[in-house]
Design a protein around this motif. Structure first.
Motif, PDB file in Angstrom:
ATOM      1  N   TYR A 179     -47.292 -25.101   6.960  1.00  0.00           N
ATOM      2  CA  TYR A 179     -46.483 -26.318   6.924  1.00  0.00           C
ATOM      3  C   TYR A 179     -47.355 -27.570   6.909  1.00  0.00           C
ATOM      4  CZ  TYR A 179     -42.444 -23.402   8.024  1.00  0.00           C
ATOM      5  OH  TYR A 179     -41.463 -22.446   7.983  1.00  0.00           O
TER       6      TYR A 179
ATOM      7  N   LYS B 170     -39.745 -33.310   7.962  1.00  0.00           N
ATOM      8  CA  LYS B 170     -38.898 -32.150   7.645  1.00  0.00           C
ATOM      9  C   LYS B 170     -39.662 -30.846   7.845  1.00  0.00           C
ATOM     10  CE  LYS B 170     -35.823 -34.514   4.386  1.00  0.00           C
ATOM     11  NZ  LYS B 170     -35.298 -34.530   2.999  1.00  0.00           N
TER      12      LYS B 170
ATOM     13  N   GLN C 282     -42.114 -30.472   9.884  1.00  0.00           N
ATOM     14  CA  GLN C 282     -42.289 -30.324  11.330  1.00  0.00           C
ATOM     15  C   GLN C 282     -41.073 -29.660  11.967  1.00  0.00           C
ATOM     16  OE1 GLN C 282     -43.469 -33.839  13.476  1.00  0.00           O
ATOM     17  NE2 GLN C 282     -45.087 -34.365  12.031  1.00  0.00           N
ATOM     18  N   GLN C 283     -39.880 -30.060  11.521  1.00  0.00           N
ATOM     19  CA  GLN C 283     -38.649 -29.469  12.051  1.00  0.00           C
ATOM     20  C   GLN C 283     -38.587 -27.977  11.750  1.00  0.00           C
ATOM     21  OE1 GLN C 283     -35.353 -31.752  10.541  1.00  0.00           O
ATOM     22  NE2 GLN C 283     -35.793 -33.536  11.832  1.00  0.00           N
ATOM     23  N   LYS C 284     -38.952 -27.603  10.519  1.00  0.00           N
ATOM     24  CA  LYS C 284     -38.960 -26.186  10.156  1.00  0.00           C
ATOM     25  C   LYS C 284     -39.972 -25.409  11.003  1.00  0.00           C
ATOM     26  CE  LYS C 284     -37.615 -26.932   5.318  1.00  0.00           C
ATOM     27  NZ  LYS C 284     -38.054 -26.786   3.903  1.00  0.00           N
TER      28      LYS C 284
ATOM     29  N   GLN D  75     -40.993 -26.198  14.021  1.00  0.00           N
ATOM     30  CA  GLN D  75     -40.478 -26.093  15.387  1.00  0.00           C
ATOM     31  C   GLN D  75     -39.482 -24.957  15.512  1.00  0.00           C
ATOM     32  OE1 GLN D  75     -41.354 -27.741  18.090  1.00  0.00           O
ATOM     33  NE2 GLN D  75     -42.776 -29.185  17.150  1.00  0.00           N
ATOM     34  N   LYS D  76     -38.605 -24.800  14.510  1.00  0.00           N
ATOM     35  CA  LYS D  76     -37.602 -23.735  14.549  1.00  0.00           C
ATOM     36  C   LYS D  76     -38.262 -22.361  14.502  1.00  0.00           C
ATOM     37  CE  LYS D  76     -33.756 -26.337  12.502  1.00  0.00           C
ATOM     38  NZ  LYS D  76     -32.825 -26.437  11.337  1.00  0.00           N
ATOM     39  N   GLU D  77     -39.238 -22.207  13.617  1.00  0.00           N
ATOM     40  CA  GLU D  77     -39.911 -20.905  13.520  1.00  0.00           C
ATOM     41  C   GLU D  77     -40.761 -20.632  14.759  1.00  0.00           C
ATOM     42  OE1 GLU D  77     -41.454 -19.119  10.146  1.00  0.00           O
ATOM     43  OE2 GLU D  77     -40.641 -20.574   8.715  1.00  0.00           O
TER      44      GLU D  77
ATOM     45  N   LEU E 104     -40.026 -21.588  17.816  1.00  0.00           N
ATOM     46  CA  LEU E 104     -39.086 -21.117  18.842  1.00  0.00           C
ATOM     47  C   LEU E 104     -38.696 -19.671  18.601  1.00  0.00           C
ATOM     48  CD1 LEU E 104     -36.771 -24.258  19.223  1.00  0.00           C
ATOM     49  CD2 LEU E 104     -38.502 -23.443  20.827  1.00  0.00           C
ATOM     50  N   SER E 105     -38.581 -19.289  17.340  1.00  0.00           N
ATOM     51  CA  SER E 105     -38.243 -17.907  17.000  1.00  0.00           C
ATOM     52  C   SER E 105     -39.344 -16.948  17.458  1.00  0.00           C
ATOM     53  CB  SER E 105     -38.029 -17.758  15.490  1.00  0.00           C
ATOM     54  OG  SER E 105     -36.935 -18.538  15.069  1.00  0.00           O
TER      55      SER E 105
ATOM     56  N   GLN F 233     -39.113 -16.555  21.213  1.00  0.00           N
ATOM     57  CA  GLN F 233     -38.001 -15.675  21.558  1.00  0.00           C
ATOM     58  C   GLN F 233     -38.328 -14.224  21.225  1.00  0.00           C
ATOM     59  OE1 GLN F 233     -34.646 -17.351  19.483  1.00  0.00           O
ATOM     60  NE2 GLN F 233     -34.437 -19.082  20.895  1.00  0.00           N
TER      61      GLN F 233
END
Length: 251
Positions: A105, A111, A113-115, A117-119, A121-122, A125
């Motif tokens: 990234y 944008k 950065q947002q992607k 952050q989501k990955e 967190l995945s 988890q």
């Protein structure tokens, strides 16, 4: 690695605050059951009472009491230390995966950065990792250790007793305790802070120097507390950091 640096600097800051508060006399009034304030009533006084109680069990030996209570406090917070250590190892184990993800990234693009952050967190988890889990135990431990520190300073009976070759209320006349306190602090730092970046390695020498200067001027009771706490931490750190077995992550 960066996370360990933040922890190390936080510990340095807290120790510095304790030394400053002590030298300014802001929190050195004798502690009693009548002392007011949440900090005094629920933190400092209970530990002062415990030191006195244990000393009475051992023929009034406040030196032995400080040793035993220091070990007891360290054992009480040991589960928090183990939790913090497990979290740190887990973060280290997923670091390659995180670096690979980051390389995909453009971190200058909001944008992207947002992607990322989501990955990210995945990944957390997926492996059952909580990045905040390593910091929380530290914030719980520090008030306990600081309260014990001030309990020693503010318990009047301690200053009126001797232990081994020194008076607990005065600096060590032979300078043995300050030197041992500084050396054990250095050894502990070498074990626990070896993951610091090369340009931060000099900070390993800062804490022993601070402890040495403080122990030369402060009551021997505090130097004794630092020595026993350091020895406990060296033994603990050997088992936590001296072995390099990789942690197993949750599938």
């Amino acid at each position: 690695m960066q996370k360990n640096t933040y922890k190390f600097m936080l510990i340095l800051l807290l120790i510095g605050c304790m030394l400053i508060l002590t030298s300014c006399g802001a929190s050195t009034q004798p502690i009693t059951a009548e002392s007011t304030g949440v900090w005094n009533h629920y933190f400092v006084y209970p530990l002062s009472w415990l030191i006195t109680f244990v000393a009475q069990l051992f023929n009034g030996s406040f030196g032995l009491s400080i040793i035993l209570v220091t070990i007891f406090i360290r054992l009480v917070i040991l589960p928090l230390t183990l939790k913090q250590n497990r979290s740190s190892k887990a973060m280290q184990a997923i670091k390659p995966e995180m670096e690979e993800l980051k390389s995909r990234y453009d971190m200058k693009d909001p944008k992207e950065q947002q992607k990322f952050q989501k990955e990210m967190l995945s990944i957390y988890q997926k492996h059952g990792v909580n990045p905040m889990a390593g910091c929380l135990p530290l914030f719980i431990q520090m008030p306990i250790l600081m309260a014990f520190y001030f309990a020693i300073i503010r318990t009047e009976e301690i200053a009126r007793h001797s232990f081994l070759w020194f008076n607990l209320g005065s600096p060590d006349p032979l300078y043995i305790l300050p030197i041992v306190a500084a050396v054990t602090t250095f050894i502990q730092g070498k074990i626990t802070m070896r993951t610091l970046p090369a340009n931060m390695q000099v900070t390993i020498y800062i804490m022993p120097a601070m402890i040495l200067m403080a122990a030369l001027a402060m009551p021997s009771a505090l130097a004794l507390y630092w020595v026993i706490g350091n020895v406990f931490m060296i033994i603990q750190s050997y088992f936590l950091y001296g072995r390099t077995k990789d942690i197993e992550l949750n599938a």
